[in-house]
Design an enzyme around this catalytic site. Structure first.
Site, PDB file in Angstrom:
ATOM      1  N   CYS A 173      -5.118 -20.139  12.472  1.00 26.65           N
ATOM      2  CA  CYS A 173      -3.706 -20.466  12.747  1.00 26.65           C
ATOM      3  C   CYS A 173      -3.497 -21.027  14.153  1.00 26.65           C
ATOM      4  O   CYS A 173      -2.502 -21.704  14.418  1.00 26.65           O
ATOM      5  CB  CYS A 173      -2.838 -19.233  12.567  1.00 26.65           C
TER       6      CYS A 173
ATOM      7  N   HIS B 154       4.180 -20.015  15.847  1.00 26.10           N
ATOM      8  CA  HIS B 154       3.476 -20.030  14.562  1.00 26.10           C
ATOM      9  C   HIS B 154       4.298 -19.220  13.560  1.00 26.10           C
ATOM     10  O   HIS B 154       4.759 -18.119  13.859  1.00 26.10           O
ATOM     11  CB  HIS B 154       2.085 -19.415  14.756  1.00 26.10           C
TER      12      HIS B 154
ATOM     13  N   ASN C  21       3.605 -19.272   5.570  1.00 20.83           N
ATOM     14  CA  ASN C  21       2.613 -19.399   6.645  1.00 20.83           C
ATOM     15  C   ASN C  21       1.613 -20.493   6.266  1.00 20.83           C
ATOM     16  O   ASN C  21       0.801 -20.309   5.360  1.00 20.83           O
ATOM     17  CB  ASN C  21       1.905 -18.050   6.822  1.00 20.83           C
TER      18      ASN C  21
HETATM   19  N1  ACO Z   1       4.934  -6.604  -2.612  1.00 21.51           N
HETATM   20  C1  ACO Z   1       5.254  -5.308  -2.717  1.00 21.51           C
HETATM   21  N2  ACO Z   1       4.613  -4.351  -2.043  1.00 21.51           N
HETATM   22  C2  ACO Z   1       3.602  -4.720  -1.244  1.00 21.51           C
HETATM   23  C3  ACO Z   1       3.220  -6.061  -1.099  1.00 21.51           C
HETATM   24  C4  ACO Z   1       3.914  -7.023  -1.826  1.00 21.51           C
HETATM   25  N3  ACO Z   1       3.630  -8.330  -1.750  1.00 21.51           N
HETATM   26  N4  ACO Z   1       2.192  -6.128  -0.217  1.00 21.51           N
HETATM   27  C5  ACO Z   1       1.927  -4.875   0.183  1.00 21.51           C
HETATM   28  N5  ACO Z   1       2.791  -4.027  -0.443  1.00 21.51           N
HETATM   29  C6  ACO Z   1       2.876  -2.587  -0.318  1.00 21.51           C
HETATM   30  C7  ACO Z   1       1.598  -1.942   0.172  1.00 21.51           C
HETATM   31  O1  ACO Z   1       0.714  -1.742  -0.893  1.00 21.51           O
HETATM   32  C8  ACO Z   1       2.102  -0.677   0.794  1.00 21.51           C
HETATM   33  O2  ACO Z   1       2.327   0.261  -0.240  1.00 21.51           O
HETATM   34  P1  ACO Z   1       1.992   1.819  -0.010  1.00 21.51           P
HETATM   35  O3  ACO Z   1       2.889   2.235   1.123  1.00 21.51           O
HETATM   36  O4  ACO Z   1       2.319   2.432  -1.314  1.00 21.51           O
HETATM   37  O5  ACO Z   1       0.543   1.879   0.365  1.00 21.51           O
HETATM   38  C9  ACO Z   1       3.480  -1.063   1.358  1.00 21.51           C
HETATM   39  O6  ACO Z   1       3.846  -2.277   0.686  1.00 21.51           O
HETATM   40  C10 ACO Z   1       3.474  -1.312   2.858  1.00 21.51           C
HETATM   41  O7  ACO Z   1       2.338  -2.098   3.167  1.00 21.51           O
HETATM   42  P2  ACO Z   1       2.027  -2.553   4.624  1.00 21.51           P
HETATM   43  O8  ACO Z   1       0.752  -3.318   4.628  1.00 21.51           O
HETATM   44  O9  ACO Z   1       2.173  -1.400   5.561  1.00 21.51           O
HETATM   45  O10 ACO Z   1       3.254  -3.548   4.884  1.00 21.51           O
HETATM   46  P3  ACO Z   1       3.652  -4.268   6.211  1.00 21.51           P
HETATM   47  O11 ACO Z   1       5.041  -3.900   6.568  1.00 21.51           O
HETATM   48  O12 ACO Z   1       2.578  -4.144   7.252  1.00 21.51           O
HETATM   49  O13 ACO Z   1       3.695  -5.785   5.741  1.00 21.51           O
HETATM   50  C11 ACO Z   1       2.353  -7.746   5.887  1.00 21.51           C
HETATM   51  C12 ACO Z   1       2.523  -6.382   5.240  1.00 21.51           C
HETATM   52  C13 ACO Z   1       3.558  -8.591   5.538  1.00 21.51           C
HETATM   53  C14 ACO Z   1       1.081  -8.385   5.348  1.00 21.51           C
HETATM   54  C15 ACO Z   1       2.265  -7.578   7.425  1.00 21.51           C
HETATM   55  O14 ACO Z   1       1.299  -6.608   7.746  1.00 21.51           O
HETATM   56  C16 ACO Z   1       1.921  -8.851   8.118  1.00 21.51           C
HETATM   57  O15 ACO Z   1       2.659  -9.815   8.096  1.00 21.51           O
HETATM   58  N6  ACO Z   1       0.782  -8.895   8.846  1.00 21.51           N
HETATM   59  C17 ACO Z   1       0.361 -10.081   9.518  1.00 21.51           C
HETATM   60  C18 ACO Z   1      -0.518 -10.814   8.605  1.00 21.51           C
HETATM   61  C19 ACO Z   1      -0.417 -12.294   8.730  1.00 21.51           C
HETATM   62  O16 ACO Z   1       0.563 -12.870   9.154  1.00 21.51           O
HETATM   63  N7  ACO Z   1      -1.492 -12.920   8.299  1.00 21.51           N
HETATM   64  C20 ACO Z   1      -1.504 -14.335   8.185  1.00 21.51           C
HETATM   65  C21 ACO Z   1      -2.633 -14.957   8.909  1.00 21.51           C
HETATM   66  S1  ACO Z   1      -2.741 -14.477  10.559  1.00 21.51           S
HETATM   67  C22 ACO Z   1      -1.381 -15.006  11.226  1.00 21.51           C
HETATM   68  O17 ACO Z   1      -0.862 -16.009  10.809  1.00 21.51           O
HETATM   69  C23 ACO Z   1      -0.800 -14.217  12.338  1.00 21.51           C
END
Ligand code: ACO
Length: 328
Positions: A115, A255, A285
């Site tokens: 990214c 980003h 993204n």
């Molecule tokens: N729909 C419904 N529920 C979901 C989904 C979904 N798509 N994805 C995960 N969950 C659930 C999980 O299983 C978890 O359930 P549980 O509590 O029963 O175990 C719950 O939601 C919470 O999951 P978390 O991973 O804690 O959710 P979080 O609030 O951290 O959000 C996310 C997840 C959106 C991926 C976040 O961590 C994030 O944005 N991280 C950065 C990742 C990113 O941007 N990567 C892209 C490349 S790198 C970059 O561009 C920076």
């Protein structure tokens, strides 16, 4: 006294594939909902390339728009840098296909910084032009992430979109130009976001396919934390090192990873929300393409004007991150 800038963004362009995939569409594929995706990420829909489109097609379309905007012919280019983690094929570089498609003859290579790739590309172009003020460099951020996302994994497939953005850089004009770039990598988080299969560690095999190791794997929370911490520090550093104060930044073009990451970073740095540009709701993204797409949209719709100061910052797999500040 600070050195005058060496290079300037002469023109930008972008390309988004036609097909829109909404959160509702994805909720029919995996156990998720529009509400969850919008609340946790800010994304409502993203673009998905047609089956007959490849990465160099997207890149070339964006490149042609950027060349037109810059008033530069492809034959005048000195270098093409394609930042991507979703190349046409492992070898040769996607940039060589872009070179052919746009009718250029110059040096062309790919850059792998996920990214952060576009910001890395800007920094390399800037240094290249500092050594050769006649040079014109095309920097492209392009991703076709729909091909490497595991559409059965709800924790990743909701995040990404396809697209391309590009900028042509040439010599600076007075105080208009790149005022600074800062690049960083922390390899200790190298496995927090990866496509583990298909390389020298795990060459393509039936086992790799069965384990879905040719698809994106991510520790979302680790990336989230790294993004908030490092995007804040890199942004502060690039602005300070350019001899500026945050109040002198007209627009932040971050980003587009997650609206919550953007909000936490820019709030900590005390940028008011109306200075922070975003298109994540519409495009998701798009990794290395995210900053140049947003930059080009904001220039074309008249938001970013000549002479204004723009801060760009990005973090992704690696983790690699960086920031750039430019007087447009
Ligand atoms: N729909 C419904 N529920 C979901 C989904 C979904 N798509 N994805 C995960 N969950 C659930 C999980 O299983 C978890 O359930 P549980 O509590 O029963 O175990 C719950 O939601 C919470 O999951 P978390 O991973 O804690 O959710 P979080 O609030 O951290 O959000 C996310 C997840 C959106 C991926 C976040 O961590 C994030 O944005 N991280 C950065 C990742 C990113 O941007 N990567 C892209 C490349 S790198 C970059 O561009 C920076």
């Amino acid at each position: 006294m600070r050195r005058p800038p060496a290079s300037r963004i002469l023109g930008t362009g972008h390309y988004l594939p036609q097909m829109v995939r909404t959160n509702q569409d994805i909720s029919k594929m995996v156990d998720t909902s529009d509400e969850w995706i919008r609340e946790r990420t800010g994304i409502s829909e993203r673009r998905v390339a047609a089956p007959d489109e490849c990465t160099s097609d997207l890149a070339s379309a964006a490149a042609k728009n950027a060349l037109d905007a810059a008033g530069v012919k492809a034959s005048e280019l000195s270098m093409i840098i394609v930042a991507t983690v979703t190349p046409d094929m492992p070898m040769p570089a996607t940039a060589v296909f872009v070179q052919q498609k746009i009718g250029a003859t110059c040096a062309a290579f790919d850059l792998s910084a996920a990214c952060a790739g576009f910001v890395y590309g800007l920094s390399i172009a800037d240094k290249f032009i500092a050594g050769d003020p006649n040079a014109k460099v095309l920097v492209i951020g392009v991703e076709l992430l729909s091909r490497v996302v595991n559409w059965e994994d709800r924790t990743t497939c909701v995040l990404f979109g396809d697209g391309a953005g590009a900028a042509v850089l040439g010599a600076a004009e007075g105080d208009r130009g790149l005022l600074g770039t800062e690049l960083f990598t922390d390899g200790s988080l190298g496995r927090a976001l990866m496509i583990p299969g298909g390389g020298s560690i795990s060459p393509a095999s039936v086992g790799v396919l069965e384990a879905r190791d040719h698809k994106v794997k991510m520790e979302g929370r680790a990336i989230f934390k790294a993004a908030v911490k490092n995007l804040y520090s890199a942004s502060q550093r690039v602005v300070t090192n350019a001899g500026l104060k945050n109040e002198e930044v007209d627009w932040v073009v971050p980003h587009q990873a997650n609206q919550r990451i953007i909000h936490q970073v820019t709030t900590k740095a005390k940028y008011s929300d109306d200075k922070v540009l975003s298109n994540i709701a519409r495009v998701g993204n798009t990794s290395s393409a995210s900053i140049p797409i947003l930059l080009d949209e904001s220039i074309r719709n008249g938001t970013i004007k000549e002479g204004q100061v723009v801060l760009m910052c990005a973090l992704g797999a690696g983790v690699s991150w960086g920031a750039a500040v430019s007087r447009m």
